[in-house]
Scaffold this motif. Structure first.
Motif, PDB file in Angstrom:
ATOM      1  N   ASP A 289       0.802  -1.229   0.000  1.00  0.00           N
ATOM      2  CA  ASP A 289       0.000   0.000   0.000  1.00  0.00           C
ATOM      3  C   ASP A 289       0.835   1.280   0.000  1.00  0.00           C
ATOM      4  O   ASP A 289       0.296   2.367   0.158  1.00  0.00           O
ATOM      5  CB  ASP A 289      -1.011   0.024   1.148  1.00  0.00           C
ATOM      6  N   TYR A 290       2.157   1.168  -0.181  1.00  0.00           N
ATOM      7  CA  TYR A 290       2.976   2.367  -0.380  1.00  0.00           C
ATOM      8  C   TYR A 290       2.514   3.010  -1.679  1.00  0.00           C
ATOM      9  O   TYR A 290       2.189   2.313  -2.650  1.00  0.00           O
ATOM     10  CB  TYR A 290       4.456   1.981  -0.464  1.00  0.00           C
ATOM     11  N   ARG A 291       2.494   4.341  -1.739  1.00  0.00           N
ATOM     12  CA  ARG A 291       2.007   5.050  -2.919  1.00  0.00           C
ATOM     13  C   ARG A 291       2.926   6.202  -3.285  1.00  0.00           C
ATOM     14  O   ARG A 291       3.482   6.860  -2.412  1.00  0.00           O
ATOM     15  CB  ARG A 291       0.596   5.597  -2.659  1.00  0.00           C
ATOM     16  N   ALA A 292       3.052   6.423  -4.576  1.00  0.00           N
ATOM     17  CA  ALA A 292       3.749   7.593  -5.102  1.00  0.00           C
ATOM     18  C   ALA A 292       2.784   8.274  -6.068  1.00  0.00           C
ATOM     19  O   ALA A 292       2.115   7.613  -6.856  1.00  0.00           O
ATOM     20  CB  ALA A 292       5.031   7.194  -5.828  1.00  0.00           C
ATOM     21  N   VAL A 293       2.705   9.588  -5.988  1.00  0.00           N
ATOM     22  CA  VAL A 293       1.735  10.349  -6.767  1.00  0.00           C
ATOM     23  C   VAL A 293       2.468  11.259  -7.748  1.00  0.00           C
ATOM     24  O   VAL A 293       3.467  11.895  -7.410  1.00  0.00           O
ATOM     25  CB  VAL A 293       0.830  11.178  -5.836  1.00  0.00           C
ATOM     26  N   PHE A 294       1.944  11.319  -8.962  1.00  0.00           N
ATOM     27  CA  PHE A 294       2.461  12.183 -10.020  1.00  0.00           C
ATOM     28  C   PHE A 294       1.312  13.024 -10.555  1.00  0.00           C
ATOM     29  O   PHE A 294       0.197  12.524 -10.716  1.00  0.00           O
ATOM     30  CB  PHE A 294       3.015  11.355 -11.187  1.00  0.00           C
ATOM     31  N   SER A 295       1.588  14.280 -10.840  1.00  0.00           N
ATOM     32  CA  SER A 295       0.565  15.101 -11.487  1.00  0.00           C
ATOM     33  C   SER A 295       0.585  14.804 -12.988  1.00  0.00           C
ATOM     34  O   SER A 295       1.587  14.353 -13.539  1.00  0.00           O
ATOM     35  CB  SER A 295       0.822  16.591 -11.246  1.00  0.00           C
ATOM     36  N   TRP A 296      -0.538  15.075 -13.618  1.00  0.00           N
ATOM     37  CA  TRP A 296      -0.636  14.893 -15.070  1.00  0.00           C
ATOM     38  C   TRP A 296       0.419  15.751 -15.765  1.00  0.00           C
ATOM     39  O   TRP A 296       1.087  15.310 -16.684  1.00  0.00           O
ATOM     40  CB  TRP A 296      -2.042  15.274 -15.534  1.00  0.00           C
ATOM     41  N   GLY A 297       0.588  16.976 -15.294  1.00  0.00           N
ATOM     42  CA  GLY A 297       1.559  17.883 -15.889  1.00  0.00           C
ATOM     43  C   GLY A 297       2.982  17.362 -15.789  1.00  0.00           C
ATOM     44  O   GLY A 297       3.770  17.511 -16.720  1.00  0.00           O
ATOM     45  N   GLU A 298       3.336  16.760 -14.660  1.00  0.00           N
ATOM     46  CA  GLU A 298       4.677  16.186 -14.513  1.00  0.00           C
ATOM     47  C   GLU A 298       4.929  15.115 -15.558  1.00  0.00           C
ATOM     48  O   GLU A 298       5.998  15.044 -16.156  1.00  0.00           O
ATOM     49  CB  GLU A 298       4.828  15.508 -13.144  1.00  0.00           C
ATOM     50  N   LEU A 299       3.938  14.247 -15.762  1.00  0.00           N
ATOM     51  CA  LEU A 299       4.137  13.105 -16.655  1.00  0.00           C
ATOM     52  C   LEU A 299       4.035  13.458 -18.134  1.00  0.00           C
ATOM     53  O   LEU A 299       4.728  12.864 -18.952  1.00  0.00           O
ATOM     54  CB  LEU A 299       3.134  11.999 -16.321  1.00  0.00           C
ATOM     55  N   PHE A 300       3.169  14.408 -18.473  1.00  0.00           N
ATOM     56  CA  PHE A 300       2.887  14.646 -19.883  1.00  0.00           C
ATOM     57  C   PHE A 300       3.299  16.018 -20.397  1.00  0.00           C
ATOM     58  O   PHE A 300       3.273  16.242 -21.600  1.00  0.00           O
ATOM     59  CB  PHE A 300       1.400  14.397 -20.159  1.00  0.00           C
ATOM     60  N   ASN A 301       3.691  16.927 -19.506  1.00  0.00           N
ATOM     61  CA  ASN A 301       4.066  18.271 -19.949  1.00  0.00           C
ATOM     62  C   ASN A 301       5.433  18.696 -19.434  1.00  0.00           C
ATOM     63  O   ASN A 301       5.712  19.892 -19.370  1.00  0.00           O
ATOM     64  CB  ASN A 301       3.012  19.297 -19.501  1.00  0.00           C
ATOM     65  N   SER A 302       6.257  17.760 -19.028  1.00  0.00           N
ATOM     66  CA  SER A 302       7.592  18.112 -18.546  1.00  0.00           C
ATOM     67  C   SER A 302       8.578  17.010 -18.910  1.00  0.00           C
ATOM     68  O   SER A 302       8.183  15.888 -19.243  1.00  0.00           O
ATOM     69  CB  SER A 302       7.599  18.338 -17.029  1.00  0.00           C
ATOM     70  N   ALA A 303       9.840  17.336 -18.793  1.00  0.00           N
ATOM     71  CA  ALA A 303      10.894  16.360 -19.098  1.00  0.00           C
ATOM     72  C   ALA A 303      10.890  15.197 -18.101  1.00  0.00           C
ATOM     73  O   ALA A 303      11.360  14.106 -18.429  1.00  0.00           O
ATOM     74  CB  ALA A 303      12.254  17.049 -19.098  1.00  0.00           C
ATOM     75  N   LEU A 304      10.368  15.401 -16.899  1.00  0.00           N
ATOM     76  CA  LEU A 304      10.313  14.323 -15.914  1.00  0.00           C
ATOM     77  C   LEU A 304       9.588  13.108 -16.469  1.00  0.00           C
ATOM     78  O   LEU A 304      10.022  11.971 -16.279  1.00  0.00           O
ATOM     79  CB  LEU A 304       9.615  14.789 -14.636  1.00  0.00           C
ATOM     80  N   GLY A 305       8.491  13.328 -17.154  1.00  0.00           N
ATOM     81  CA  GLY A 305       7.684  12.232 -17.667  1.00  0.00           C
ATOM     82  C   GLY A 305       8.415  11.323 -18.637  1.00  0.00           C
ATOM     83  O   GLY A 305       8.080  10.145 -18.768  1.00  0.00           O
ATOM     84  N   ASP A 306       9.437  11.849 -19.296  1.00  0.00           N
ATOM     85  CA  ASP A 306      10.228  11.032 -20.214  1.00  0.00           C
ATOM     86  C   ASP A 306      11.103  10.030 -19.484  1.00  0.00           C
ATOM     87  O   ASP A 306      11.690   9.144 -20.111  1.00  0.00           O
ATOM     88  CB  ASP A 306      11.123  11.916 -21.090  1.00  0.00           C
ATOM     89  N   GLN A 307      11.214  10.169 -18.168  1.00  0.00           N
ATOM     90  CA  GLN A 307      12.084   9.288 -17.400  1.00  0.00           C
ATOM     91  C   GLN A 307      11.356   8.579 -16.256  1.00  0.00           C
ATOM     92  O   GLN A 307      11.947   8.261 -15.229  1.00  0.00           O
ATOM     93  CB  GLN A 307      13.279  10.077 -16.871  1.00  0.00           C
TER      94      GLN A 307
END
Length: 73
Positions: free
Chosen positions: A9-27
């Motif tokens: 039940d450990y969780r990590a959260v990402f915003s849509w913008g992080e994943l699809f509108n920034s370089a972070l999402g590419d990695q």
């Protein structure tokens, strides 16, 4: 919001913008093997890794069992 959930039940959260509108999402990767070998019992069978995270530390989910996509609140 995209939420990665582990079997414990450990969780990590990402915003849509992080994943699809920034370089972070590419990695951000869902991983099933490393160096040609299946992940060990502690890490796998699947894991999520955010390789571009820097502070306070990289998001990493061992034993990934679900990815939940939901609207932000």
């Amino acid at each position: 919001v995209v939420e990665a959930v582990a079997t414990d039940d450990y969780r990590a959260v990402f915003s849509w913008g992080e994943l699809f509108n920034s370089a972070l999402g590419d990695q951000v990767y869902v991983v099933g093997s490393q160096d040609g070998q299946a992940l060990d019992a502690q890490a796998g069978p699947l894991a999520l890794r955010a390789l571009a995270d820097q502070r306070p530390g990289p998001r990493h989910v061992r034993n990934l069992c679900a990815l939940i996509v939901r609207p932000s609140r």
